[in-house]
Design a protein around this motif. Structure first.
Motif, mmCIF file in Angstrom:
data_model
loop_
_atom_site.group_PDB
_atom_site.id
_atom_site.type_symbol
_atom_site.label_atom_id
_atom_site.label_comp_id
_atom_site.label_asym_id
_atom_site.label_seq_id
_atom_site.Cartn_x
_atom_site.Cartn_y
_atom_site.Cartn_z
ATOM 1 N N GLY A 15 0.792 -1.215 0.000
ATOM 2 C CA GLY A 15 0.000 0.000 0.000
ATOM 3 C C GLY A 15 0.823 1.264 0.000
ATOM 4 O O GLY A 15 0.274 2.357 -0.208
ATOM 5 N N GLY A 16 2.112 1.130 0.204
ATOM 6 C CA GLY A 16 2.992 2.278 0.246
ATOM 7 C C GLY A 16 3.412 2.742 -1.135
ATOM 8 O O GLY A 16 2.967 2.212 -2.151
ATOM 9 N N ALA A 17 4.298 3.731 -1.163
ATOM 10 C CA ALA A 17 4.748 4.330 -2.415
ATOM 11 C C ALA A 17 6.260 4.452 -2.434
ATOM 12 O O ALA A 17 6.915 4.557 -1.389
ATOM 13 C CB ALA A 17 4.110 5.703 -2.608
ATOM 14 N N GLY A 66 -2.460 2.341 -13.687
ATOM 15 C CA GLY A 66 -3.276 2.960 -12.661
ATOM 16 C C GLY A 66 -2.563 3.125 -11.341
ATOM 17 O O GLY A 66 -3.023 3.891 -10.482
ATOM 18 N N ARG A 67 -1.454 2.417 -11.154
ATOM 19 C CA ARG A 67 -0.678 2.501 -9.920
ATOM 20 C C ARG A 67 0.688 3.140 -10.134
ATOM 21 O O ARG A 67 1.186 3.839 -9.255
ATOM 22 C CB ARG A 67 -0.484 1.110 -9.309
ATOM 23 C CG ARG A 67 -1.781 0.411 -8.947
ATOM 24 C CD ARG A 67 -1.524 -0.873 -8.169
ATOM 25 N NE ARG A 67 -0.771 -1.843 -8.959
ATOM 26 C CZ ARG A 67 0.416 -2.334 -8.622
ATOM 27 N NH1 ARG A 67 1.007 -1.930 -7.499
ATOM 28 N NH2 ARG A 67 1.027 -3.229 -9.388
ATOM 29 N N LYS A 87 2.243 -3.612 -4.104
ATOM 30 C CA LYS A 87 1.816 -4.939 -3.696
ATOM 31 C C LYS A 87 3.031 -5.848 -3.543
ATOM 32 O O LYS A 87 4.063 -5.604 -4.162
ATOM 33 C CB LYS A 87 0.878 -5.541 -4.750
ATOM 34 C CG LYS A 87 -0.336 -4.696 -5.082
ATOM 35 C CD LYS A 87 -1.125 -5.320 -6.224
ATOM 36 C CE LYS A 87 -2.331 -4.488 -6.589
ATOM 37 N NZ LYS A 87 -3.089 -5.087 -7.721
ATOM 38 N N PRO A 88 2.933 -6.909 -2.749
ATOM 39 C CA PRO A 88 4.056 -7.852 -2.654
ATOM 40 C C PRO A 88 4.490 -8.401 -4.009
ATOM 41 O O PRO A 88 5.675 -8.688 -4.195
ATOM 42 C CB PRO A 88 3.491 -8.964 -1.760
ATOM 43 C CG PRO A 88 2.494 -8.268 -0.898
ATOM 44 C CD PRO A 88 1.859 -7.244 -1.799
ATOM 45 N N GLU A 89 3.563 -8.529 -4.944
ATOM 46 C CA GLU A 89 3.884 -9.015 -6.281
ATOM 47 C C GLU A 89 4.796 -8.070 -7.058
ATOM 48 O O GLU A 89 5.358 -8.463 -8.085
ATOM 49 C CB GLU A 89 2.598 -9.245 -7.097
ATOM 50 C CG GLU A 89 1.608 -10.185 -6.439
ATOM 51 C CD GLU A 89 0.604 -9.445 -5.577
ATOM 52 O OE1 GLU A 89 -0.474 -9.091 -6.091
ATOM 53 O OE2 GLU A 89 0.900 -9.234 -4.379
ATOM 54 N N ASP A 90 4.933 -6.832 -6.591
ATOM 55 C CA ASP A 90 5.815 -5.872 -7.235
ATOM 56 C C ASP A 90 7.273 -6.056 -6.828
ATOM 57 O O ASP A 90 8.157 -5.385 -7.379
ATOM 58 C CB ASP A 90 5.385 -4.444 -6.905
ATOM 59 C CG ASP A 90 4.006 -4.108 -7.440
ATOM 60 O OD1 ASP A 90 3.697 -4.489 -8.589
ATOM 61 O OD2 ASP A 90 3.240 -3.455 -6.713
ATOM 62 N N THR A 122 11.452 -4.100 -2.549
ATOM 63 C CA THR A 122 10.853 -5.163 -1.762
ATOM 64 C C THR A 122 9.597 -4.645 -1.083
ATOM 65 O O THR A 122 9.641 -3.647 -0.362
ATOM 66 C CB THR A 122 11.830 -5.686 -0.693
ATOM 67 O OG1 THR A 122 13.023 -6.154 -1.327
ATOM 68 C CG2 THR A 122 11.201 -6.824 0.091
ATOM 69 N N VAL A 123 8.487 -5.322 -1.318
ATOM 70 C CA VAL A 123 7.198 -4.926 -0.751
ATOM 71 C C VAL A 123 6.728 -6.036 0.178
ATOM 72 O O VAL A 123 6.540 -7.178 -0.241
ATOM 73 C CB VAL A 123 6.146 -4.673 -1.838
ATOM 74 C CG1 VAL A 123 4.852 -4.172 -1.203
ATOM 75 C CG2 VAL A 123 6.665 -3.670 -2.859
ATOM 76 N N SER A 124 6.534 -5.710 1.433
ATOM 77 C CA SER A 124 6.097 -6.685 2.423
ATOM 78 C C SER A 124 4.601 -6.547 2.684
ATOM 79 O O SER A 124 4.023 -5.465 2.538
ATOM 80 C CB SER A 124 6.870 -6.507 3.726
ATOM 81 O OG SER A 124 6.642 -5.223 4.287
#
Length: 125
Positions: A15-17, A66-67, A87-90, A122-124
């Motif tokens: 959810g972060g940027a 969109g993101r 997202k973690p998938e990123d 890294t997205v947790s």
């Protein structure tokens, strides 16, 4: 000769940027199309976003549309990737790429001549 150096990677919660930057050397940056690709462990490099020489046209993978927002500042010889709602998938190593703008094939690795070394995102959850 063109050298690309990425920066801005790091760790962020879902959810972060995060904003990535790619600084380019050389005299012909203005005529280059610029792209961002990413590669996770054990996966193939995949297209993320691209922008044409003038910045008037942008292209995005469906997974990030969109993101994410790609932009460029030709005066600063820099391209950016603003990533929102992560997202973690990123999670991946993100690579900046440059190539003479042919007006086509922006999503393929083969049309780019120069690549940066990558920056880890890294997205947790």
């Amino acid at each position: 000769q063109v050298q690309l150096v990425e920066s801005g990677g790091g760790s962020v919660q879902a959810g972060g940027a995060l904003t990535l930057s790619c600084a380019a050397s050389g005299r012909t940056f203005r005529i280059y199309a610029m792209g961002w690709f990413r590669q996770g462990p054990g996966t193939e490099r995949e297209f993320v976003a691209a922008i044409n020489w003038s910045g008037g046209s942008t292209y995005y993978a469906d997974s990030v549309k969109g993101r994410f927002t790609i932009s460029r500042d030709n005066a600063k010889k820099t391209v950016y990737l603003q990533m929102n709602s992560l997202k973690p998938e990123d999670t991946a190593v993100y690579y900046c790429a440059a190539g003479i703008d042919s007006g086509r094939d922006y999503s393929t690795t083969g049309r780019y001549d120069y690549w940066g070394q990558g920056t880890q995102v890294t997205v947790s959850s």
